[in-house]
Write a protein that holds these residues in place. Structure first.
Motif, PDB file in Angstrom:
ATOM      1  N   LEU A 186       4.311   0.447  -3.857  1.00  0.00           N
ATOM      2  CA  LEU A 186       5.514   0.677  -3.073  1.00  0.00           C
ATOM      3  C   LEU A 186       5.746   2.186  -3.032  1.00  0.00           C
ATOM      4  O   LEU A 186       6.278   2.771  -3.955  1.00  0.00           O
ATOM      5  CB  LEU A 186       6.708  -0.037  -3.705  1.00  0.00           C
ATOM      6  N   GLY A 187       5.243   2.813  -1.970  1.00  0.00           N
ATOM      7  CA  GLY A 187       5.351   4.261  -1.818  1.00  0.00           C
ATOM      8  C   GLY A 187       4.416   4.737  -0.728  1.00  0.00           C
ATOM      9  O   GLY A 187       3.711   3.950  -0.094  1.00  0.00           O
ATOM     10  N   ARG A 188       4.389   6.022  -0.505  1.00  0.00           N
ATOM     11  CA  ARG A 188       3.523   6.579   0.536  1.00  0.00           C
ATOM     12  C   ARG A 188       2.053   6.274   0.280  1.00  0.00           C
ATOM     13  O   ARG A 188       1.275   6.166   1.200  1.00  0.00           O
ATOM     14  CB  ARG A 188       3.706   8.088   0.630  1.00  0.00           C
ATOM     15  N   ALA A 189       1.681   6.163  -0.978  1.00  0.00           N
ATOM     16  CA  ALA A 189       0.280   5.923  -1.332  1.00  0.00           C
ATOM     17  C   ALA A 189      -0.201   4.549  -0.894  1.00  0.00           C
ATOM     18  O   ALA A 189      -1.368   4.225  -1.046  1.00  0.00           O
ATOM     19  CB  ALA A 189       0.098   6.070  -2.843  1.00  0.00           C
ATOM     20  N   ALA A 190       0.678   3.734  -0.345  1.00  0.00           N
ATOM     21  CA  ALA A 190       0.309   2.372   0.032  1.00  0.00           C
ATOM     22  C   ALA A 190      -0.553   2.318   1.287  1.00  0.00           C
ATOM     23  O   ALA A 190      -1.021   1.258   1.672  1.00  0.00           O
ATOM     24  CB  ALA A 190       1.566   1.533   0.249  1.00  0.00           C
ATOM     25  N   ASP A 191      -0.788   3.451   1.943  1.00  0.00           N
ATOM     26  CA  ASP A 191      -1.615   3.508   3.156  1.00  0.00           C
ATOM     27  C   ASP A 191      -1.083   2.578   4.245  1.00  0.00           C
ATOM     28  O   ASP A 191      -1.845   1.890   4.907  1.00  0.00           O
ATOM     29  CB  ASP A 191      -3.080   3.175   2.844  1.00  0.00           C
ATOM     30  N   VAL A 192       0.230   2.565   4.409  1.00  0.00           N
ATOM     31  CA  VAL A 192       0.864   1.759   5.443  1.00  0.00           C
ATOM     32  C   VAL A 192       1.369   2.707   6.521  1.00  0.00           C
ATOM     33  O   VAL A 192       2.066   3.679   6.221  1.00  0.00           O
ATOM     34  CB  VAL A 192       2.037   0.932   4.862  1.00  0.00           C
ATOM     35  N   LYS A 193       1.016   2.432   7.750  1.00  0.00           N
ATOM     36  CA  LYS A 193       1.396   3.303   8.857  1.00  0.00           C
ATOM     37  C   LYS A 193       2.920   3.311   9.032  1.00  0.00           C
ATOM     38  O   LYS A 193       3.549   2.265   9.107  1.00  0.00           O
ATOM     39  CB  LYS A 193       0.727   2.819  10.147  1.00  0.00           C
ATOM     40  N   PRO A 194       3.537   4.515   9.112  1.00  0.00           N
ATOM     41  CA  PRO A 194       4.980   4.582   9.312  1.00  0.00           C
ATOM     42  C   PRO A 194       5.367   4.258  10.752  1.00  0.00           C
ATOM     43  O   PRO A 194       4.580   4.443  11.678  1.00  0.00           O
ATOM     44  CB  PRO A 194       5.315   6.033   8.967  1.00  0.00           C
ATOM     45  N   VAL A 195       6.596   3.780  10.895  1.00  0.00           N
ATOM     46  CA  VAL A 195       7.146   3.443  12.200  1.00  0.00           C
ATOM     47  C   VAL A 195       8.410   4.286  12.389  1.00  0.00           C
ATOM     48  O   VAL A 195       9.288   4.278  11.521  1.00  0.00           O
ATOM     49  CB  VAL A 195       7.507   1.937  12.254  1.00  0.00           C
ATOM     50  N   PRO A 196       8.533   5.022  13.510  1.00  0.00           N
ATOM     51  CA  PRO A 196       9.752   5.815  13.705  1.00  0.00           C
ATOM     52  C   PRO A 196      10.948   4.921  14.010  1.00  0.00           C
ATOM     53  O   PRO A 196      10.817   3.879  14.631  1.00  0.00           O
ATOM     54  CB  PRO A 196       9.407   6.707  14.896  1.00  0.00           C
ATOM     55  N   VAL A 197      12.116   5.360  13.565  1.00  0.00           N
ATOM     56  CA  VAL A 197      13.362   4.678  13.876  1.00  0.00           C
ATOM     57  C   VAL A 197      13.904   5.308  15.150  1.00  0.00           C
ATOM     58  O   VAL A 197      14.154   6.520  15.195  1.00  0.00           O
ATOM     59  CB  VAL A 197      14.370   4.807  12.717  1.00  0.00           C
ATOM     60  N   ASP A 198      14.105   4.524  16.188  1.00  0.00           N
ATOM     61  CA  ASP A 198      14.468   5.038  17.512  1.00  0.00           C
ATOM     62  C   ASP A 198      15.704   5.926  17.522  1.00  0.00           C
ATOM     63  O   ASP A 198      15.765   6.897  18.257  1.00  0.00           O
ATOM     64  CB  ASP A 198      14.685   3.871  18.490  1.00  0.00           C
ATOM     65  N   PHE A 199      16.692   5.631  16.721  1.00  0.00           N
ATOM     66  CA  PHE A 199      17.953   6.355  16.779  1.00  0.00           C
ATOM     67  C   PHE A 199      17.845   7.813  16.341  1.00  0.00           C
ATOM     68  O   PHE A 199      18.711   8.611  16.632  1.00  0.00           O
ATOM     69  CB  PHE A 199      19.005   5.655  15.915  1.00  0.00           C
ATOM     70  N   TYR A 200      16.794   8.159  15.634  1.00  0.00           N
ATOM     71  CA  TYR A 200      16.729   9.488  15.029  1.00  0.00           C
ATOM     72  C   TYR A 200      15.628  10.365  15.607  1.00  0.00           C
ATOM     73  O   TYR A 200      15.195  11.315  14.985  1.00  0.00           O
ATOM     74  CB  TYR A 200      16.597   9.356  13.505  1.00  0.00           C
TER      75      TYR A 200
END
Length: 196
Positions: free
Chosen positions: A31-45
């Motif tokens: 559970l962290g950045r090291a998980a190699d999971v692609k991030p998804v942007p939040v539209d509002f920001y």
């Protein structure tokens, strides 16, 4: 009366290895950045906030979020437990490292100690256990290590039903066993050095 620990017939000494997504795959997920999971942007920001979904948390009961402050203790595992109804999660605060001893889920009444491993979490990421993963509570490398623990409220009820003689506990969610008493085997690891 405190029950004396039986003398171990055998000792399993584990080498502490870094907790990586690949090394942890049989036990749980990073559970962290090291998980190699692609991030998804939040539209509002406008892309300034990225969300990752590295783990799927499951729980059949209300969820408790607790903060455990862990001091160093002998690097020996007497008890191991597993959960049937939730994917227990540990999240470090303040970047302090800790070690967790785990064995993969098993169909039997006890963990396969031949598959037990000790993982060093460097404090930058936590983890979520698979259902049924055998584990011992994290071992601090430094005193006053704070770890957020996300778990089922049922676990607390199950722990309160522990056997007065063996200190083992069993309930709908929890199966906590005295590995030393049941197998005659003590699990040890060489703790990593604390940061200077």
């Amino acid at each position: 009366m405190i029950q004396a620990a039986p003398a171990p017939a055998g000792v399993v000494t584990l080498t502490v290895e870094p907790a990586t997504p690949q090394a942890l795959a049989a036990f749980g997920r990073i559970l962290g950045r090291a998980a190699d999971v692609k991030p998804v942007p939040v539209d509002f920001y406008k892309g300034r906030v990225l969300m990752r979904y590295p783990v799927d948390f499951a729980c059949e009961h209300p969820v408790d979020i607790s903060l455990a402050t862990v001091d160093t203790r002998p690097p020996e595992v007497r008890y191991m437990e597993r959960h049937f109804q939730h994917t227990q999660t540990f999240i470090p605060l303040a970047g302090k490292p800790f070690v967790v001893v785990m064995a993969p889920p098993s169909d039997g009444d006890l963990p396969d100690l031949g598959q037990a491993r000790a993982f060093l979490f460097d404090g930058s990421a936590g983890f979520t256990l698979h259902l049924g993963t055998w584990h011992e509570f994290p071992f601090a490398v430094e005193d006053a290590t704070d770890v957020v623990v996300i778990l089922s409220s049922q676990t607390g009820y199950d722990l309160h039903q522990r056997d007065a003689v063996t200190d083992e506990a069993f309930g709908p969610d929890l199966d906590k066993k005295d590995i030393l008493a049941r197998t005659g085997t003590l699990i040890r690891f060489v703790p990593p050095a604390a940061r200077a």
